[in-house]
Design a protein around this motif. Structure first.
Motif, PDB file in Angstrom:
ATOM      1  N   VAL A  35      48.364  44.897  73.915  1.00 31.88           N
ATOM      2  CA  VAL A  35      47.949  46.054  74.698  1.00 31.88           C
ATOM      3  C   VAL A  35      48.326  45.827  76.150  1.00 31.88           C
ATOM      4  N   ASP A  37      48.153  47.378  79.906  1.00 29.77           N
ATOM      5  CA  ASP A  37      47.483  48.341  80.766  1.00 29.77           C
ATOM      6  C   ASP A  37      48.454  48.806  81.846  1.00 29.77           C
ATOM      7  N   THR A  38      48.485  50.119  82.106  1.00 26.27           N
ATOM      8  CA  THR A  38      49.347  50.697  83.146  1.00 26.27           C
ATOM      9  C   THR A  38      48.504  51.544  84.085  1.00 26.27           C
ATOM     10  N   GLN A  39      49.059  51.766  85.277  1.00 28.69           N
ATOM     11  CA  GLN A  39      48.448  52.632  86.270  1.00 28.69           C
ATOM     12  C   GLN A  39      49.520  53.556  86.841  1.00 28.69           C
ATOM     13  N   PRO A  65      53.056  48.931  84.953  1.00 29.44           N
ATOM     14  CA  PRO A  65      52.097  47.924  84.489  1.00 29.44           C
ATOM     15  C   PRO A  65      51.214  47.431  85.629  1.00 29.44           C
ATOM     16  N   VAL A  66      49.976  47.141  85.273  1.00 26.94           N
ATOM     17  CA  VAL A  66      49.014  46.738  86.298  1.00 26.94           C
ATOM     18  C   VAL A  66      49.503  45.508  87.043  1.00 26.94           C
TER      19      VAL A  66
END
Length: 315
Positions: A35, A37-39, A65-66
């Motif tokens: 998994v 995580d993106t922002q 991506p974070v």
């Protein structure tokens, strides 16, 4: 019967072994996807030139991506993130570049209006109303033409020349509308920012500033909004190539009724010489004698009146 039972047991056992092998193979081939995580970070939606006042079409969001989010990037949904709409871009930016607060000058920053001006340019304000200001639809960052309309009936007796209109300034950038130097948010184009504004501040050259000042004294000024559809977003490159003066538009050019009005007759000036004015008779008194200066002049005598007596000196 024993052989049949044995065969059945062997078949069931083989089937179970096959099912077990299939489950093992499938579980081995299945890999759990990690998994990530993106922002969403704010980026430029196109190649933007230096000195541009940013609007909605210039900004976009990009999923990153974070771990790759740069320090100072503007992240969607973060409380207190600065709004770059209406801000001044400090330097040219390529499409897709992550924008930060350091890349712009925010509208509420001190000296924003002076920083908005390009070198050798000036800011001049003109008075407008709801009609001449396009009903408040003109916003900071727009480009306009300035039209001058004059009532000429006091300067001419020709109905064709009673009213004139001409473009005195072309393709100037709007810096502020009233006291607002930031474009309103989407859907608020007709809010109080435009409807209450009584002045519009334009970016002009020194010569244009003189033209605007004189035009404001001659008649009423109106703003004509120009299209954003230009070949380049660079404000310098989007200027019109020709700045030749166009002929003004007169009342007679527009209205056939004005052209059909009767003309006032010009005052006819007589070409004859003006009549001679009879000289006034001047009476000259010498003691108890009275003489006519006109008769004396006709007889060849001296018509010059005697000098006045000298005023005695004050004691």
């Amino acid at each position: 019967m024993s052989n049949v039972i044995k065969s059945a047991v062997l078949f069931v056992g083989a089937l179970m072994i096959a099912l077990i092998v299939r489950v093992v193979i499938m579980s081995g081939s299945h890999q759990t996807k990690p998994v990530v995580d993106t922002q969403k970070v704010l980026v430029s939606a196109a190649d933007l030139p230096q000195g541009l006042l940013l609007r909605d079409a210039d900004l976009g969001w990009k999923a990153v991506p974070v771990a790759e989010v740069a320090v100072g990037a503007i992240v969607a949904g973060v409380p207190g993130a600065p709004d770059l709409k209406g801000a001044l871009l400090r330097h040219a930016t390529a499409s897709g570049t992550v924008l930060m607060a350091e890349d712009v000058i925010l509208p509420n920053a001190p000296g924003f209006l002076a920083a908005t001006l390009k070198p050798e340019m000036r800011a001049v304000s003109v008075a407008v109303d709801d009609v001449s200001g396009n009903a408040g639809l003109i916003q900071p960052g727009d480009y306009v033409d300035l039209l001058l309309t004059q009532q000429m009936d006091r300067r001419t007796d020709s109905p064709d020349l009673a009213v004139s209109s001409e473009t005195v300034v072309e393709h100037v950038r709007v810096l502020a509308v009233g006291s607002e130097i930031q474009r309103p948010k989407s859907g608020d184009a007709t809010d109080a920012i435009g409807n209450r504004a009584r002045t519009v501040t334009l970016e002009v050259t020194p010569r244009m500033g003189e033209v605007v000042s004189v035009a404001a004294r001659l008649g009423s000024l109106s703003l004509a909004l120009r299209s954003f559809a230009t070949a380049s977003r660079d404000p310098d490159a989007s200027k019109p190539a020709s700045s030749a003066q166009r002929a003004p538009v007169w009342a007679g050019d527009i209205s056939r009724a004005v052209r059909d009005l009767p003309r006032a007759h010009a005052v006819q000036v007589s070409a004859a010489a003006p009549a001679a004015v009879a000289p006034r008779a001047v009476a000259i008194y010498r003691g108890s004698e009275k003489a006519d200066a006109t008769a004396t002049a006709a007889a060849g005598g001296d018509s010059t009146p005697p000098p006045l007596p000298a005023v005695p000196p004050q004691r």
